[in-house]
Design an enzyme around this catalytic site. Structure first.
Site, mmCIF file in Angstrom:
data_model
loop_
_atom_site.group_PDB
_atom_site.id
_atom_site.type_symbol
_atom_site.label_atom_id
_atom_site.label_comp_id
_atom_site.label_asym_id
_atom_site.label_seq_id
_atom_site.Cartn_x
_atom_site.Cartn_y
_atom_site.Cartn_z
ATOM 1 N N TYR A 10 0.833 -1.206 0.000
ATOM 2 C CA TYR A 10 0.000 0.000 0.000
ATOM 3 C C TYR A 10 0.866 1.254 0.000
ATOM 4 O O TYR A 10 0.629 2.187 -0.772
ATOM 5 C CB TYR A 10 -0.917 -0.015 1.225
ATOM 6 C CG TYR A 10 -1.913 1.111 1.271
ATOM 7 C CD1 TYR A 10 -3.080 1.068 0.512
ATOM 8 C CD2 TYR A 10 -1.701 2.226 2.092
ATOM 9 C CE1 TYR A 10 -4.001 2.101 0.561
ATOM 10 C CE2 TYR A 10 -2.614 3.257 2.144
ATOM 11 C CZ TYR A 10 -3.765 3.192 1.377
ATOM 12 O OH TYR A 10 -4.669 4.218 1.414
ATOM 13 N N LYS A 13 0.934 3.940 -3.111
ATOM 14 C CA LYS A 13 0.477 5.321 -2.942
ATOM 15 C C LYS A 13 1.585 6.331 -3.232
ATOM 16 O O LYS A 13 1.317 7.433 -3.739
ATOM 17 C CB LYS A 13 -0.096 5.520 -1.534
ATOM 18 C CG LYS A 13 -1.411 4.786 -1.311
ATOM 19 C CD LYS A 13 -2.474 5.212 -2.306
ATOM 20 C CE LYS A 13 -3.821 4.579 -2.019
ATOM 21 N NZ LYS A 13 -4.878 5.024 -2.955
#
Length: 254
Positions: free
Chosen positions: A159, A163
């Site tokens: 993640y 991002k």
């Protein structure tokens, strides 16, 4: 409408514009869709979830679309559907995303690559699919990033990396697509009370530690993020491109 100088009479209005929001079924995406609709936009909501799991209730003229950002064909089909239904596309919000939690040393190839495929490559697929109609409209894009893409956070390696990529993708596309009149920006929220964070918010120790990193002392609400997205999409931000605004209560000022 424009004023005597040719500027929009209300630079915060989305009247006459069409916005496509991925991940629009619930959470941040749903809040963005509702905010844009309240400001006059026609919103096309897109998500992989079955409609029985959607929490947003926008009716006509807004539309709903089934989207799997892991598929180039699905991304292109949804953009084509939106243009066919509404005649144009002015704004794209890339909100579709997933998370897999666990220590990096125990993260499988499948978990890591799945998160990147949805969050990062999926965002690229949508931007690429929307390029042509956005160039016609001289439109704008906002990618949903995260503070996790700027500061290191334990147990979310895929993640975090995805991002970081989403936010840098905004910079690269802003540079390449400026000549087409397309602005590309990102927002980086801290923790938001959505379904994606329900598991960690249920852990009092985790939540206390998380809030201690936020100078303003609270989570960001989905509406905080939606208001920032709307600003970046709007003519009010007409000279802003390639930037990430952190909606984080001060997390990234350390």
């Amino acid at each position: 409408m424009t004023d005597a100088t040719g500027r929009p009479a209300d630079p915060n209005s989305f009247a006459g514009r069409v916005a496509l929001v991925t991940g629009g079924a619930r959470g941040i995406g749903a809040a963005v869709a509702q905010t844009l609709a309240a400001r006059g936009a026609v919103v096309a909501l897109a998500d992989v979830l079955p409609e029985s799991e959607w929490t947003v209730g926008l009716g006509a003229p807004h539309t709903r679309h089934r989207l799997d950002v892991r598929s180039t064909q699905s991304c292109q089909a949804v953009v084509d559907e939106v243009v066919a239904a509404h005649g144009r596309l002015d704004h794209l919000v890339n909100g579709a995303g997933i998370v897999r939690r666990g220590p990096a040393a125990e993260t499988t190839d499948e978990d890591f690559t799945t998160v990147l495929d949805v969050n990062l490559t999926g965002t690229f697929r949508m931007c690429r699919a929307a390029y042509a109609p956005l160039a016609v409209a001289r439109g704008s894009i906002v990618n949903i990033g995260s503070t996790n893409g700027h500061v290191a956070v334990r147990d979310t390696v895929g993640y975090c990396v995805s991002k970081a990529g989403v936010m840098h993708l905004a910079r690269v596309l802003a540079l390449e697509w400026a000549q087409a009149g397309i602005r590309v920006n990102a927002v980086g929220p801290t923790i938001v009370p959505t379904d994606m964070t329900a598991d960690v918010r249920a852990d009092p120790e985790y939540l206390a530690e998380k809030l201690a990193t936020i100078p303003l002392g609270r989570m960001a609400e989905a509406t905080d993020v939606a208001d920032t997205v709307a600003y970046l999409l709007s003519p009010a931000a007409g000279m802003i491109t390639g930037q990430t605004i952190f909606v984080d209560g001060g997390v990234t000022i350390h």
